[in-house]
Design a protein around this motif. Structure first.
Motif, PDB file in Angstrom:
ATOM      1  N   ALA A   2      39.157  31.026  37.044  1.00 22.66           N
ATOM      2  CA  ALA A   2      38.558  31.967  37.996  1.00 22.66           C
ATOM      3  C   ALA A   2      37.061  31.737  38.104  1.00 22.66           C
ATOM      4  O   ALA A   2      36.493  31.687  39.207  1.00 22.66           O
ATOM      5  N   TYR A   3      36.406  31.594  36.961  1.00 20.37           N
ATOM      6  CA  TYR A   3      34.958  31.365  36.941  1.00 20.37           C
ATOM      7  C   TYR A   3      34.590  30.088  37.696  1.00 20.37           C
ATOM      8  O   TYR A   3      33.646  30.071  38.495  1.00 20.37           O
ATOM      9  N   ASP A  16      41.211  44.032  31.343  1.00 21.15           N
ATOM     10  CA  ASP A  16      39.870  43.790  30.796  1.00 21.15           C
ATOM     11  C   ASP A  16      39.308  42.451  31.272  1.00 21.15           C
ATOM     12  O   ASP A  16      38.103  42.327  31.522  1.00 21.15           O
ATOM     13  N   LEU A  17      40.166  41.447  31.395  1.00 18.67           N
ATOM     14  CA  LEU A  17      39.711  40.153  31.900  1.00 18.67           C
ATOM     15  C   LEU A  17      39.290  40.258  33.363  1.00 18.67           C
ATOM     16  O   LEU A  17      38.250  39.716  33.764  1.00 18.67           O
ATOM     17  N   ALA A  18      40.083  40.949  34.162  1.00 17.81           N
ATOM     18  CA  ALA A  18      39.739  41.118  35.577  1.00 17.81           C
ATOM     19  C   ALA A  18      38.418  41.869  35.715  1.00 17.81           C
ATOM     20  O   ALA A  18      37.559  41.513  36.537  1.00 17.81           O
ATOM     21  N   SER A  19      38.244  42.901  34.900  1.00 15.03           N
ATOM     22  CA  SER A  19      36.998  43.653  34.927  1.00 15.03           C
ATOM     23  C   SER A  19      35.810  42.788  34.515  1.00 15.03           C
ATOM     24  O   SER A  19      34.733  42.845  35.111  1.00 15.03           O
ATOM     25  N   ILE A  47      43.479  32.052  27.576  1.00 17.80           N
ATOM     26  CA  ILE A  47      42.104  31.561  27.628  1.00 17.80           C
ATOM     27  C   ILE A  47      41.801  30.862  28.945  1.00 17.80           C
ATOM     28  O   ILE A  47      40.707  30.984  29.503  1.00 17.80           O
ATOM     29  N   ASP A  48      42.783  30.141  29.489  1.00 11.01           N
ATOM     30  CA  ASP A  48      42.513  29.210  30.571  1.00 11.01           C
ATOM     31  C   ASP A  48      42.275  29.858  31.930  1.00 11.01           C
ATOM     32  O   ASP A  48      41.332  29.497  32.644  1.00 11.01           O
ATOM     33  N   ASP A 102      32.168  35.158  28.225  1.00 11.73           N
ATOM     34  CA  ASP A 102      32.515  36.369  27.477  1.00 11.73           C
ATOM     35  C   ASP A 102      33.947  36.843  27.728  1.00 11.73           C
ATOM     36  O   ASP A 102      34.229  38.041  27.684  1.00 11.73           O
ATOM     37  N   THR A 103      34.850  35.900  27.988  1.00 12.96           N
ATOM     38  CA  THR A 103      36.267  36.262  28.115  1.00 12.96           C
ATOM     39  C   THR A 103      37.089  35.826  26.903  1.00 12.96           C
ATOM     40  O   THR A 103      38.237  36.258  26.752  1.00 12.96           O
ATOM     41  N   TYR A 104      36.541  34.992  26.062  1.00 16.13           N
ATOM     42  CA  TYR A 104      37.311  34.398  24.967  1.00 16.13           C
ATOM     43  C   TYR A 104      37.876  35.451  24.023  1.00 16.13           C
ATOM     44  O   TYR A 104      39.072  35.430  23.684  1.00 16.13           O
TER      45      TYR A 104
END
Length: 409
Positions: A194-195, A225-228, A188-189, A332-334
Motif C-alpha cells: 500500500a505504501y 489498525d493497519l488501515a488506520s 507484513i507485506d 510503523d506497520t511492522y
C-alpha cells in the motif's frame, strides 16, 4: 532558529508537462489536509515551488508532517527578503550565522529566475560569498563538500534564502494516478505494498477477507489498525471486509487439497474485481513477492490471474523479505502486522500445496462446484469502513449505505 517560511521542492513532478498544474494543485491540497491542525499557516504554490508561511507555528512539527507527504522531494527552512542586493546579503549572512559555530565551510548557490536583477548568477554568487567571508571569522568556502550550501532563489516578487535541506517522501502526490483496490491480509507485506502504491500517486481502497469463527475479532482489529496507520500517508482508506467463511468451507470440502490455495486466491480476485467495478478502481494490488510462498510462484500467479481482466499490481514482486520488513518498520506497520492472530490465508492450509498449478486442472476442478452465488452474497454483504485522520466510522453496508465521514465531521 527564527524560521519564517518552509520552501518545498517537487522533484519527480517537474518531469510533467501539461499535467503539472494538476499535480501541483493536488499536492497543495494534500499538504493543506496534512497541516490542517496548524491554523496559522498559509500555503502558496507556483509551478516549481511551494511556500509555507508559518506565522509563528512550530517549524519542527510542521516539518515532521511534511516528511510523510508524497510528492515532496526536499524542503528547506527559508527566510524571505526583498529582491534587492543589500537585503539579500544581509539575509544570507543572518541565515548562516543562525547555524552556529559547528559550520566551518560553505558555498553559495544562486538561482536567478528574475532575469532583470542587475547581477547575473556568477556575479551574485561571488558577491554573497565575499560578503559572508568578510563578516565572519570561522567560515571558509568549499565548493565541493561544504558543511552547508546557502541557496538563494531570486524572484521578481521576493528572494528566498535557505541553508540545508531535508528529504521528503518523494514520489507523486496521492490522487494523481487513479484508484487501486488492495488485498490487505494483515501480514507484513500488504501494508508495505500500500505504501509503495501511494508513493506512485494512486489512491487506495482495501479489501480484507474474514472467516469467523476461524478468524477472530482480534485479527480483524489488526487489519483495522493497519488501515488506520496508512492514513498517515493519504487522506483516507476505505476498507471492505468480505465474509469469506462459507466460500472457504466450500473450497476445503469440494476442491483437491493441493489446489485449495490456488482456488482460494482465484475466488478472492473475482470478488475483488466485482468490488473494484463497484468502486471505480482501475487495478487490483497485492503484497506478493515472487517465490515467497507456494501461491506466489510465477506459475501460480499465471494461473490465479486468469480469472480477472483487471491488471494485478505487485509492487513488492522483486523484493526479499528483509527489504519488506525494513520498510514495514519505517512506516510503523511492522509491530501491528506481527500480532499473532491468524487471517483466512493461514487456515485450512494444505500440507503440500502445489507450486505449479495448471489452468486446465483448475478449470476442471472448479467446474464441479458453482461459486457464483456465494461470491455474489459475499460482495453484497461486505462491511465497509472509512478510516480518516485516525477516526474510525463503522457500518455494515452495501455501497449505497457506506458512511461518508465528510458528512459526519
Amino acid at each position: 532558529m527564527n524560521v519564517e517560511y518552509i520552501l518545498i521542492r517537487y522533484g519527480e513532478m517537474t518531469t510533467k508537462g501539461k499535467n503539472r498544474g494538476r499535480f501541483t494543485s493536488i499536492l497543495r491540497e494534500n499538504v493543506r489536509n496534512r497541516l490542517k491542525a496548524y491554523e496559522k499557516i498559509k500555503i502558496t504554490a507556483t509551478r516549481d515551488r511551494m511556500y509555507i508561511k508559518l506565522n509563528g507555528e512550530d517549524h519542527e512539527k510542521v516539518a515532521a508532517n511534511l516528511k510523510e507527504v508524497f510528492g515532496i522531494h526536499t524542503f528547506s527552512y527559508a527566510r524571505k527578503v526583498d529582491t534587492e542586493l543589500d537585503a539579500i546579503k544581509k539575509g544570507a549572512l543572518e541565515a548562516i550565522n543562525e547555524l552556529g559555530d559547528n559550520v566551518k565551510t560553505f558555498k553559495v548557490n544562486v538561482q536567478r529566475s528574475y532575469k532583470q536583477f542587475p547581477l547575473n548568477t556568477p556575479q551574485l554568487n561571488r558577491e554573497l560569498g565575499g560578503y559572508i567571508l568578510q563578516n565572519t571569522e570561522h567560515l571558509t568556502v568549499d565548493v565541493h563538500q561544504p558543511d552547508v550550501a546557502v541557496r538563494v532563489e531570486v524572484r521578481d516578487d521576493a528572494t528566498y534564502i535557505t541553508c540545508g535541506e531535508e528529504y521528503g517522501a518523494g514520489g507523486y502526490p496521492v490522487g494523481v494516478g487513479g484508484k487501486v483496490m488492495l488485498l490487505l491480509s494483515g501480514g507484513i507485506d500488504s501494508p508495505v505494498a500500500a505504501y509503495m502504491l501511494l508513493k506512485r500517486g494512486v489512491s487506495i481502497e482495501a479489501i480484507h477477507f474474514e472467516s469467523p469463527p476461524f478468524t477472530s475479532d482480534r485479527a480483524k482489529q489488526k487489519v483495522f489498525d493497519l488501515a488506520s496507520k496508512l492514513t498517515r500517508y493519504c487522506r483516507r482508506v476505505t476498507l471492505h471486509v468480505i465474509p469469506f467463511t462459507e466460500i472457504q468451507k466450500a473450497i476445503h470440502k469440494e476442491m483437491p487439497a493441493s489446489y485449495t490455495m490456488t482456488i482460494m486466491r482465484r475466488v478472492m480476485l473475482k470478488i475483488a474485481e466485482q468490488v473494484s467495478v463497484d468502486r471505480k478502481a482501475l487495478a487490483l494490488a497485492t503484497g506478493e513477492s515472487l517465490g515467497q510462498v507456494a501461491s506466489q510462484t510465477l506459475e501460480s500467479m499465471h494461473t490465479i490471474n486468469e480469472v480477472t481482466n483487471y491488471p494485478v499490481l505487485r509492487p513488492l514482486l522483486a523484493m526479499d523479505k528483509l527489504e519488506i520488513m525494513d520498510i514495514a518498520k519505517k512506516i510503523d506497520t511492522y509491530d501491528i502486522s506481527i500480532r499473532p492472530y491468524e487471517d483466512c490465508c493461514t487456515i485450512f492450509t494444505p500440507a503440500n500445496p502445489t507450486t505449479k498449478p495448471k489452468r486446465d486442472k483448475v478449470a476442471r476442478y472448479e467446474s464441479r462446484f458453482d461459486f457464483t452465488e456465494l461470491i455474489n452474497e459475499a460482495v453484497v454483504n461486505r462491511e465497509s469502513i472509512i478510516f480518516e485522520n485516525e477516526m474510525i466510522r463503522n457500518q455494515t453496508s452495501t455501497k449505497e449505505e457506506e458512511i461518508n465521514i465528510d458528512a459526519l465531521l
